[in-house]
Design an enzyme around this catalytic site. Sequence first.
Site, PDB file in Angstrom:
ATOM      1  N   ASN A   1      -4.458   0.007   7.184  1.00  0.00           N
ATOM      2  CA  ASN A   1      -5.653  -0.289   6.403  1.00  0.00           C
ATOM      3  C   ASN A   1      -5.518  -1.689   5.809  1.00  0.00           C
ATOM      4  O   ASN A   1      -6.216  -2.050   4.880  1.00  0.00           O
ATOM      5  CB  ASN A   1      -5.874   0.724   5.280  1.00  0.00           C
ATOM      6  CG  ASN A   1      -4.720   0.782   4.291  1.00  0.00           C
ATOM      7  OD1 ASN A   1      -3.774   1.525   4.509  1.00  0.00           O
ATOM      8  ND2 ASN A   1      -4.786  -0.006   3.217  1.00  0.00           N
TER       9      ASN A   1
ATOM     10  N   HIS B   1      -8.800   5.768   5.259  1.00  0.00           N
ATOM     11  CA  HIS B   1      -8.047   5.272   4.106  1.00  0.00           C
ATOM     12  C   HIS B   1      -8.751   5.695   2.815  1.00  0.00           C
ATOM     13  O   HIS B   1      -9.938   5.979   2.817  1.00  0.00           O
ATOM     14  CB  HIS B   1      -8.013   3.739   4.203  1.00  0.00           C
ATOM     15  CG  HIS B   1      -7.612   3.039   2.945  1.00  0.00           C
ATOM     16  ND1 HIS B   1      -8.520   2.443   2.095  1.00  0.00           N
ATOM     17  CD2 HIS B   1      -6.411   2.812   2.401  1.00  0.00           C
ATOM     18  CE1 HIS B   1      -7.883   1.880   1.085  1.00  0.00           C
ATOM     19  NE2 HIS B   1      -6.599   2.082   1.251  1.00  0.00           N
TER      20      HIS B   1
ATOM     21  N   GLU C   1       2.587   3.656   8.533  1.00  0.00           N
ATOM     22  CA  GLU C   1       1.381   2.924   8.142  1.00  0.00           C
ATOM     23  C   GLU C   1       1.789   1.566   7.568  1.00  0.00           C
ATOM     24  O   GLU C   1       2.627   1.512   6.657  1.00  0.00           O
ATOM     25  CB  GLU C   1       0.656   3.767   7.087  1.00  0.00           C
ATOM     26  CG  GLU C   1      -0.750   3.307   6.797  1.00  0.00           C
ATOM     27  CD  GLU C   1      -1.454   4.288   5.849  1.00  0.00           C
ATOM     28  OE1 GLU C   1      -1.361   5.512   6.060  1.00  0.00           O
ATOM     29  OE2 GLU C   1      -2.080   3.802   4.901  1.00  0.00           O
TER      30      GLU C   1
ATOM     31  N   ASN D   1       2.809  -0.276   2.560  1.00  0.00           N
ATOM     32  CA  ASN D   1       1.860  -1.374   2.338  1.00  0.00           C
ATOM     33  C   ASN D   1       2.395  -2.736   2.769  1.00  0.00           C
ATOM     34  O   ASN D   1       2.277  -3.729   2.030  1.00  0.00           O
ATOM     35  CB  ASN D   1       1.413  -1.422   0.870  1.00  0.00           C
ATOM     36  CG  ASN D   1       0.406  -0.338   0.551  1.00  0.00           C
ATOM     37  OD1 ASN D   1       0.713   0.596  -0.185  1.00  0.00           O
ATOM     38  ND2 ASN D   1      -0.766  -0.415   1.112  1.00  0.00           N
TER      39      ASN D   1
ATOM     40  N   ASP E   1       3.915   4.979   4.130  1.00  0.00           N
ATOM     41  CA  ASP E   1       3.113   3.747   4.034  1.00  0.00           C
ATOM     42  C   ASP E   1       3.659   2.818   2.950  1.00  0.00           C
ATOM     43  O   ASP E   1       3.370   3.006   1.772  1.00  0.00           O
ATOM     44  CB  ASP E   1       1.663   4.138   3.702  1.00  0.00           C
ATOM     45  CG  ASP E   1       0.780   2.921   3.420  1.00  0.00           C
ATOM     46  OD1 ASP E   1       1.178   1.786   3.764  1.00  0.00           O
ATOM     47  OD2 ASP E   1      -0.319   3.105   2.862  1.00  0.00           O
TER      48      ASP E   1
ATOM     49  N   LYS F   1       1.159  12.438   3.348  1.00  0.00           N
ATOM     50  CA  LYS F   1       1.429  11.000   3.428  1.00  0.00           C
ATOM     51  C   LYS F   1       2.221  10.636   2.188  1.00  0.00           C
ATOM     52  O   LYS F   1       1.871  11.061   1.081  1.00  0.00           O
ATOM     53  CB  LYS F   1       0.106  10.235   3.449  1.00  0.00           C
ATOM     54  CG  LYS F   1       0.236   8.758   3.058  1.00  0.00           C
ATOM     55  CD  LYS F   1      -1.032   8.010   3.329  1.00  0.00           C
ATOM     56  CE  LYS F   1      -1.040   6.653   2.637  1.00  0.00           C
ATOM     57  NZ  LYS F   1      -2.177   5.830   3.048  1.00  0.00           N
TER      58      LYS F   1
ATOM     59  N   LYS G   1       3.351   7.469  -0.125  1.00  0.00           N
ATOM     60  CA  LYS G   1       3.234   6.047  -0.429  1.00  0.00           C
ATOM     61  C   LYS G   1       4.629   5.495  -0.659  1.00  0.00           C
ATOM     62  O   LYS G   1       5.339   5.921  -1.572  1.00  0.00           O
ATOM     63  CB  LYS G   1       2.357   5.884  -1.684  1.00  0.00           C
ATOM     64  CG  LYS G   1       2.231   4.502  -2.249  1.00  0.00           C
ATOM     65  CD  LYS G   1       1.643   3.484  -1.301  1.00  0.00           C
ATOM     66  CE  LYS G   1       0.305   3.867  -0.720  1.00  0.00           C
ATOM     67  NZ  LYS G   1      -0.308   2.878   0.149  1.00  0.00           N
TER      68      LYS G   1
ATOM     69  N   ASP H   1     -12.618   2.873   6.167  1.00  0.00           N
ATOM     70  CA  ASP H   1     -12.924   3.082   4.751  1.00  0.00           C
ATOM     71  C   ASP H   1     -14.345   2.566   4.562  1.00  0.00           C
ATOM     72  O   ASP H   1     -14.590   1.361   4.696  1.00  0.00           O
ATOM     73  CB  ASP H   1     -11.937   2.294   3.878  1.00  0.00           C
ATOM     74  CG  ASP H   1     -12.172   2.507   2.391  1.00  0.00           C
ATOM     75  OD1 ASP H   1     -13.342   2.538   1.978  1.00  0.00           O
ATOM     76  OD2 ASP H   1     -11.184   2.627   1.645  1.00  0.00           O
TER      77      ASP H   1
ATOM     78  N   ASN I   1      -8.747   4.860  -1.652  1.00  0.00           N
ATOM     79  CA  ASN I   1      -8.245   4.236  -2.859  1.00  0.00           C
ATOM     80  C   ASN I   1      -8.763   5.127  -3.987  1.00  0.00           C
ATOM     81  O   ASN I   1      -9.633   5.955  -3.739  1.00  0.00           O
ATOM     82  CB  ASN I   1      -8.794   2.802  -2.965  1.00  0.00           C
ATOM     83  CG  ASN I   1      -7.738   1.860  -3.480  1.00  0.00           C
ATOM     84  OD1 ASN I   1      -7.084   2.146  -4.469  1.00  0.00           O
ATOM     85  ND2 ASN I   1      -7.573   0.723  -2.823  1.00  0.00           N
TER      86      ASN I   1
HETATM   87  O1  GKR Z   1      -3.492   3.801  -4.745  1.00  0.00           O
HETATM   88  O2  GKR Z   1      -1.566   2.797  -4.966  1.00  0.00           O
HETATM   89  C1  GKR Z   1      -2.529   3.137  -4.297  1.00  0.00           C
HETATM   90  C2  GKR Z   1      -2.570   2.805  -2.821  1.00  0.00           C
HETATM   91  O3  GKR Z   1      -1.476   2.037  -2.471  1.00  0.00           O
HETATM   92  C3  GKR Z   1      -3.851   2.114  -2.454  1.00  0.00           C
HETATM   93  O4  GKR Z   1      -4.046   1.035  -3.310  1.00  0.00           O
HETATM   94  C4  GKR Z   1      -3.890   1.668  -1.014  1.00  0.00           C
HETATM   95  O5  GKR Z   1      -5.036   0.923  -0.803  1.00  0.00           O
HETATM   96  O6  GKR Z   1      -3.888   4.026  -0.472  1.00  0.00           O
HETATM   97  C5  GKR Z   1      -3.942   2.772  -0.016  1.00  0.00           C
HETATM   98  C6  GKR Z   1      -3.178   2.576   1.277  1.00  0.00           C
HETATM   99  O7  GKR Z   1      -3.192   3.454   2.097  1.00  0.00           O
HETATM  100  O8  GKR Z   1      -2.618   1.513   1.489  1.00  0.00           O
HETATM  101 MG    MG Z   2      -2.196   2.253   3.644  1.00  0.00          MG
END
Ligand code: GKR
Ligand code: MG
Length: 432
Positions: A273, A324, A250, A227, A225, A195, A197, A297, A326
């Site tokens: 999530n 999910h 995502e 966000n 993802d 995955k 980010k 989660d 964190n």
């Molecule tokens: O750890 O930066 C991070 C993630 O962006 C986290 O805060 C998210 O809650 O991993 C998470 C996600 O899947 O969105």
């Molecule tokens: Mg996410």
Amino acid sequence: MTTDLPVITDVRLTPILIADPPLLNLSGVHQPYTPRLIVELVTDGGIVGLGETYGDSAYLTRAHELARELVGLPVSAINTIGGLGRAESTLIDATPAASGLRGALTTDKIRLSVVSAFEVAAFDALGKHLGVPVHTLLGGKVRDRVEYSGYLFYKWAEHPDGDVPADPWGAALDPDGIVALARKFLVHGGFRSFKLKGGVFAPDEEIAAIKALAQAFPGAPLRLDPNGGWSLPTALRVAEELTGIVEYLEDPTATVEDMAEVHRRSGIPLATNMIVTSLAEVKPTFDLNAVQIVLSDHHFWGGLQATRDLAATCRAYGKGLSMHSNTHLGISLAAMTHVAATVPNLAYACDTHYPWQSEDIITDRFTFTAGALDVPDLPGLGVNLNHDTLARLHERWTTMPAMRERDDTAALRRAEARIHASRSEHNWTTAP
Ligand code: GKR
Ligand code: MG
């Protein structure tokens, strides 16, 4: 009939700060240290149950309030523990950043995240007392290994601010860097799916990174993802580029309506999530077919039982389920693995931040092999607390008040100011 089940006599709440690499996301960058809360439920028979959750001050305050109500309860009172403090939920902050990029922050999310740690600790104590693993208490495991994905982040080589030890992963700021990072994850734990980010660089750069991963790891399931950081037209363009390359996107957009539109017009599977984070959000989101996979989660759904309820709900609606994560340590990873082992409809590798964490408060760190963990079969969660490390990380919490709230946006601002100052001093030309 009388029972001799352990009764809770004391609750120890220990806030800690754990080292965290400079991982980039839509809001900013992870701080050098992030707060977690370690829960110990002490029982009359001397058994101690362990739990872990978010450690920012709002969670800590709520944990102290609710902990009082635990004393006197038997550790088997799982449903009572899950309902502690239940009340009308109110919105605290609608911006995803406020919640660690997991949707809006509400009073009930804070309560649920707190009771999730109490519930896990009660299951741990009950399992230790009965001599059975937590997954047995949840009805029994349906698999012996739980698969996790390699969770890649764009990142700097080091935190620009302060005396923080460097992490071993190096910088990853372009497609080649992301592929190199994935190779390190492969060596670290044999991860078979990845995955990324996103929401950090321009969408075209993130598309290129995913395509580079697809080329480097043919057939590996991939996810991206951002966000909820893209507009509808951007999300549609990314969907067009990545259909058939990612197993799902995502949270490409921030609203239920836009997510529904992305899926309707592109057909690409969408996971979340951020828009399904509580029971109230399930029906409206599913009615619009805005998501096809929900990322559970146990922290923000309120525990292991609630996670199984969510799994059943997804089954009923024909939705996929994954998990999910964190930033977290080994107690949470154990809890995630136990519940994941019991859920029949877990068709995707779970997320975990665990490889990013260089320190842990359990005595024996988990080791991923072939991208999976063996499900622990020892009594309770199957993990033990390292009291020395707990004390050391708590000491850090007492001496670093500035790090007690996770705030990725503020951390980015601080980092940028630092980089700027160093560049003028040393005439630097590259990012840290
Ligand atoms: O750890 O930066 C991070 C993630 O962006 C986290 O805060 C998210 O809650 O991993 C998470 C996600 O899947 O969105
Ligand atoms: Mg996410």
